[in-house]
Motif scaffolding. Structure first.
Motif, PDB file in Angstrom:
ATOM      1  N   TRP A   1       0.613  -1.281  -0.032  1.00  0.00           N
ATOM      2  CA  TRP A   1      -0.109  -0.215   0.267  1.00  0.00           C
ATOM      3  C   TRP A   1       0.916   1.123  -0.130  1.00  0.00           C
ATOM      4  O   TRP A   1       0.128   2.234  -0.532  1.00  0.00           O
ATOM      5  CB  TRP A   1      -1.025  -0.249   0.694  1.00  0.00           C
ATOM      6  CG  TRP A   1      -1.940  -0.635   1.631  1.00  0.00           C
ATOM      7  CD1 TRP A   1      -2.493  -1.663   0.426  1.00  0.00           C
ATOM      8  CD2 TRP A   1      -3.141  -1.201   2.554  1.00  0.00           C
ATOM      9  NE1 TRP A   1      -3.416  -2.909   0.759  1.00  0.00           N
ATOM     10  CE2 TRP A   1      -3.228  -2.509   2.342  1.00  0.00           C
ATOM     11  CE3 TRP A   1      -2.707  -0.699   3.250  1.00  0.00           C
ATOM     12  CZ2 TRP A   1      -4.354  -2.756   2.854  1.00  0.00           C
ATOM     13  CZ3 TRP A   1      -3.254  -1.518   4.695  1.00  0.00           C
ATOM     14  CH2 TRP A   1      -4.200  -2.831   4.115  1.00  0.00           C
ATOM     15  N   CYS A   2       2.087   0.920   0.639  1.00  0.00           N
ATOM     16  CA  CYS A   2       2.655   2.237   0.653  1.00  0.00           C
ATOM     17  C   CYS A   2       3.367   2.659  -0.258  1.00  0.00           C
ATOM     18  O   CYS A   2       4.005   3.350  -0.379  1.00  0.00           O
ATOM     19  CB  CYS A   2       3.854   2.450   1.654  1.00  0.00           C
ATOM     20  SG  CYS A   2       3.181   2.322   3.616  1.00  0.00           S
ATOM     21  N   THR A   3       4.061   1.172  -0.993  1.00  0.00           N
ATOM     22  CA  THR A   3       4.275   1.302  -2.192  1.00  0.00           C
ATOM     23  C   THR A   3       3.884   1.947  -2.944  1.00  0.00           C
ATOM     24  O   THR A   3       4.749   3.122  -4.472  1.00  0.00           O
ATOM     25  CB  THR A   3       6.287  -0.199  -2.781  1.00  0.00           C
ATOM     26  OG1 THR A   3       6.312  -0.296  -0.980  1.00  0.00           O
ATOM     27  CG2 THR A   3       6.714   0.472  -4.175  1.00  0.00           C
ATOM     28  N   GLU A   4       3.288   1.451  -3.618  1.00  0.00           N
ATOM     29  CA  GLU A   4       2.181   2.178  -4.807  1.00  0.00           C
ATOM     30  C   GLU A   4       1.386   3.350  -4.112  1.00  0.00           C
ATOM     31  O   GLU A   4       2.037   4.277  -5.016  1.00  0.00           O
ATOM     32  CB  GLU A   4       0.431   1.191  -4.416  1.00  0.00           C
ATOM     33  CG  GLU A   4      -0.481   1.543  -5.073  1.00  0.00           C
ATOM     34  CD  GLU A   4      -1.582   0.760  -5.003  1.00  0.00           C
ATOM     35  OE1 GLU A   4      -2.423   0.137  -5.679  1.00  0.00           O
ATOM     36  OE2 GLU A   4      -2.085   1.117  -3.753  1.00  0.00           O
TER      37      GLU A   4
ATOM     38  N   TYR B   1      -3.933   3.710  -1.398  1.00  0.00           N
ATOM     39  CA  TYR B   1      -4.156   5.361  -0.937  1.00  0.00           C
ATOM     40  C   TYR B   1      -5.561   6.527  -1.666  1.00  0.00           C
ATOM     41  O   TYR B   1      -5.603   7.605  -1.305  1.00  0.00           O
ATOM     42  CB  TYR B   1      -3.067   5.976  -1.055  1.00  0.00           C
ATOM     43  CG  TYR B   1      -3.009   7.752  -0.477  1.00  0.00           C
ATOM     44  CD1 TYR B   1      -2.356   8.299   0.822  1.00  0.00           C
ATOM     45  CD2 TYR B   1      -2.670   8.404  -1.520  1.00  0.00           C
ATOM     46  CE1 TYR B   1      -3.147   8.920   1.016  1.00  0.00           C
ATOM     47  CE2 TYR B   1      -2.811   9.947  -0.931  1.00  0.00           C
ATOM     48  CZ  TYR B   1      -3.051  10.132   0.661  1.00  0.00           C
ATOM     49  OH  TYR B   1      -2.084  11.841   0.995  1.00  0.00           O
ATOM     50  N   LEU B   2      -5.101   6.074  -3.118  1.00  0.00           N
ATOM     51  CA  LEU B   2      -6.070   7.022  -4.043  1.00  0.00           C
ATOM     52  C   LEU B   2      -7.897   6.822  -3.479  1.00  0.00           C
ATOM     53  O   LEU B   2      -8.234   7.780  -3.466  1.00  0.00           O
ATOM     54  CB  LEU B   2      -5.839   6.460  -5.077  1.00  0.00           C
ATOM     55  CG  LEU B   2      -4.744   7.253  -5.804  1.00  0.00           C
ATOM     56  CD1 LEU B   2      -4.414   6.517  -6.873  1.00  0.00           C
ATOM     57  CD2 LEU B   2      -3.845   8.528  -5.651  1.00  0.00           C
TER      58      LEU B   2
ATOM     59  N   PRO C   1      -6.207   5.681   9.007  1.00  0.00           N
ATOM     60  CA  PRO C   1      -5.759   5.886   9.676  1.00  0.00           C
ATOM     61  C   PRO C   1      -4.588   5.208   9.018  1.00  0.00           C
ATOM     62  O   PRO C   1      -3.325   5.654   9.880  1.00  0.00           O
ATOM     63  CB  PRO C   1      -6.179   4.473  10.691  1.00  0.00           C
ATOM     64  CG  PRO C   1      -8.237   5.378  10.781  1.00  0.00           C
ATOM     65  CD  PRO C   1      -7.902   4.726   9.409  1.00  0.00           C
ATOM     66  N   PHE C   2      -4.538   3.763   8.393  1.00  0.00           N
ATOM     67  CA  PHE C   2      -2.457   3.712   8.134  1.00  0.00           C
ATOM     68  C   PHE C   2      -2.143   5.092   6.574  1.00  0.00           C
ATOM     69  O   PHE C   2      -1.613   5.168   7.119  1.00  0.00           O
ATOM     70  CB  PHE C   2      -3.292   2.152   7.562  1.00  0.00           C
ATOM     71  CG  PHE C   2      -2.257   1.656   6.649  1.00  0.00           C
ATOM     72  CD1 PHE C   2      -1.240   0.607   7.476  1.00  0.00           C
ATOM     73  CD2 PHE C   2      -2.212   1.974   5.067  1.00  0.00           C
ATOM     74  CE1 PHE C   2       0.056   0.406   6.678  1.00  0.00           C
ATOM     75  CE2 PHE C   2      -0.442   1.650   4.812  1.00  0.00           C
ATOM     76  CZ  PHE C   2       0.133   0.244   5.799  1.00  0.00           C
ATOM     77  N   CYS C   3      -3.491   5.226   5.628  1.00  0.00           N
ATOM     78  CA  CYS C   3      -2.699   5.760   5.392  1.00  0.00           C
ATOM     79  C   CYS C   3      -2.167   6.866   6.093  1.00  0.00           C
ATOM     80  O   CYS C   3      -1.163   8.190   5.536  1.00  0.00           O
ATOM     81  CB  CYS C   3      -4.000   6.269   4.651  1.00  0.00           C
ATOM     82  SG  CYS C   3      -4.282   5.184   2.978  1.00  0.00           S
ATOM     83  N   ARG C   4      -3.042   8.070   6.645  1.00  0.00           N
ATOM     84  CA  ARG C   4      -2.322   9.104   7.901  1.00  0.00           C
ATOM     85  C   ARG C   4      -1.115   8.938   8.488  1.00  0.00           C
ATOM     86  O   ARG C   4       0.430   9.575   8.524  1.00  0.00           O
ATOM     87  CB  ARG C   4      -3.765   9.696   8.268  1.00  0.00           C
ATOM     88  CG  ARG C   4      -4.929  10.157   7.396  1.00  0.00           C
ATOM     89  CD  ARG C   4      -5.275  11.127   6.624  1.00  0.00           C
ATOM     90  NE  ARG C   4      -5.486  11.925   8.060  1.00  0.00           N
ATOM     91  CZ  ARG C   4      -5.476  13.415   7.164  1.00  0.00           C
ATOM     92  NH1 ARG C   4      -4.854  13.774   5.583  1.00  0.00           N
ATOM     93  NH2 ARG C   4      -6.094  14.349   7.545  1.00  0.00           N
ATOM     94  N   ARG C   5      -1.079   7.546   8.717  1.00  0.00           N
ATOM     95  CA  ARG C   5       0.045   7.743   9.943  1.00  0.00           C
ATOM     96  C   ARG C   5       1.133   7.002   8.682  1.00  0.00           C
ATOM     97  O   ARG C   5       2.276   7.509   8.794  1.00  0.00           O
ATOM     98  CB  ARG C   5      -0.327   6.781  10.516  1.00  0.00           C
ATOM     99  CG  ARG C   5       0.960   5.929  11.642  1.00  0.00           C
ATOM    100  CD  ARG C   5       0.862   4.643  12.851  1.00  0.00           C
ATOM    101  NE  ARG C   5       1.391   4.588  13.295  1.00  0.00           N
ATOM    102  CZ  ARG C   5       1.768   4.293  14.068  1.00  0.00           C
ATOM    103  NH1 ARG C   5       0.346   3.595  14.770  1.00  0.00           N
ATOM    104  NH2 ARG C   5       2.844   3.876  15.172  1.00  0.00           N
TER     105      ARG C   5
ATOM    106  N   LYS D   1       5.076   9.945   4.080  1.00  0.00           N
ATOM    107  CA  LYS D   1       6.554   9.757   2.856  1.00  0.00           C
ATOM    108  C   LYS D   1       5.712  10.171   1.358  1.00  0.00           C
ATOM    109  O   LYS D   1       7.170  10.928   1.011  1.00  0.00           O
ATOM    110  CB  LYS D   1       6.010   8.062   2.073  1.00  0.00           C
ATOM    111  CG  LYS D   1       6.350   7.244   3.135  1.00  0.00           C
ATOM    112  CD  LYS D   1       6.249   5.463   2.717  1.00  0.00           C
ATOM    113  CE  LYS D   1       6.535   4.224   3.980  1.00  0.00           C
ATOM    114  NZ  LYS D   1       7.494   3.835   3.814  1.00  0.00           N
ATOM    115  N   LEU D   2       5.078  11.047   1.952  1.00  0.00           N
ATOM    116  CA  LEU D   2       4.580  12.114   0.405  1.00  0.00           C
ATOM    117  C   LEU D   2       4.893  13.176   0.531  1.00  0.00           C
ATOM    118  O   LEU D   2       4.885  13.992  -0.528  1.00  0.00           O
ATOM    119  CB  LEU D   2       2.921  11.622  -0.122  1.00  0.00           C
ATOM    120  CG  LEU D   2       2.498  10.782  -0.140  1.00  0.00           C
ATOM    121  CD1 LEU D   2       0.996  10.499  -0.519  1.00  0.00           C
ATOM    122  CD2 LEU D   2       3.304  10.008  -1.797  1.00  0.00           C
TER     123      LEU D   2
END
Length: 161
Positions: free
Chosen positions: A12-15, A130-131, A137-141, A146-147
């Motif tokens: 998810w992070c890499t994507e 993410y999109l 919460p996972f995206c925010r944390r 990273k972005l």
């Protein structure tokens, strides 16, 4: 267009990171594998990109700087810091970038350079993680920092919000 596989912890992070880059035309999230002993499925993405807009060395550097490629944490072998190569010249570029970034950090280079052998997509509900909902919460944390790093350090290659 060029394609390359990237593995570095959670897909998810890499994507989310790779989708934020100019020149990237497609990101397929899922599981990659290579030849033994690296033939266990590992989380990652396949990125299709225009090397005239996003040079391969820059894409690999972004990848290395946005995950912990120096660590050895990998639950059940699911996470592997790797660059999966399949096109001429990719191995040489990856080798040079990995060595340079490791030297700058003063650490051993642990990111693997592996031949790409196979890919299987994540379940539909996990793709474009993410999109589809950046407020999770996972995206925010995990993904937002990273972005933020990308916008600060690689602003010229980050897509506008």
């Amino acid at each position: 267009m060029m394609r390359i596989g990237l593995g570095g912890g959670c897909h998810w992070c890499t994507e989310g990171v790779v989708q934020a880059l100019r020149g990237v035309t497609q990101v397929d999230q899922g599981f990659l594998r290579s030849d033994p002993p690296s033939n266990a499925w590992s989380e990652g993405v396949i990125a299709a990109f225009d090397p005239a807009v996003l040079p391969l060395d820059t894409l690999i550097e972004v990848h290395l700087r946005t995950h912990s490629g120096g660590g050895t944490y990998s639950p059940n072998g699911r996470y592997r810091s790797a660059v999966y190569v399949g096109e001429p010249g990719q191995r040489d570029i990856a080798t040079a970038v990995i060595a340079r970034v490791a030297a700058e950090r003063g650490e051993a280079a642990r990111t693997l350079i592996l031949p790409f052998r196979d890919f299987t997509s994540s379940e539909e509900r996990h793709r474009d993680y993410y999109l589809t909902d950046p407020n999770r919460p996972f995206c925010r944390r995990y993904i937002d920092p990273k972005l933020d790093f990308l916008r600060a350090q690689f602003a010229e290659i980050v897509r506008p919000r």
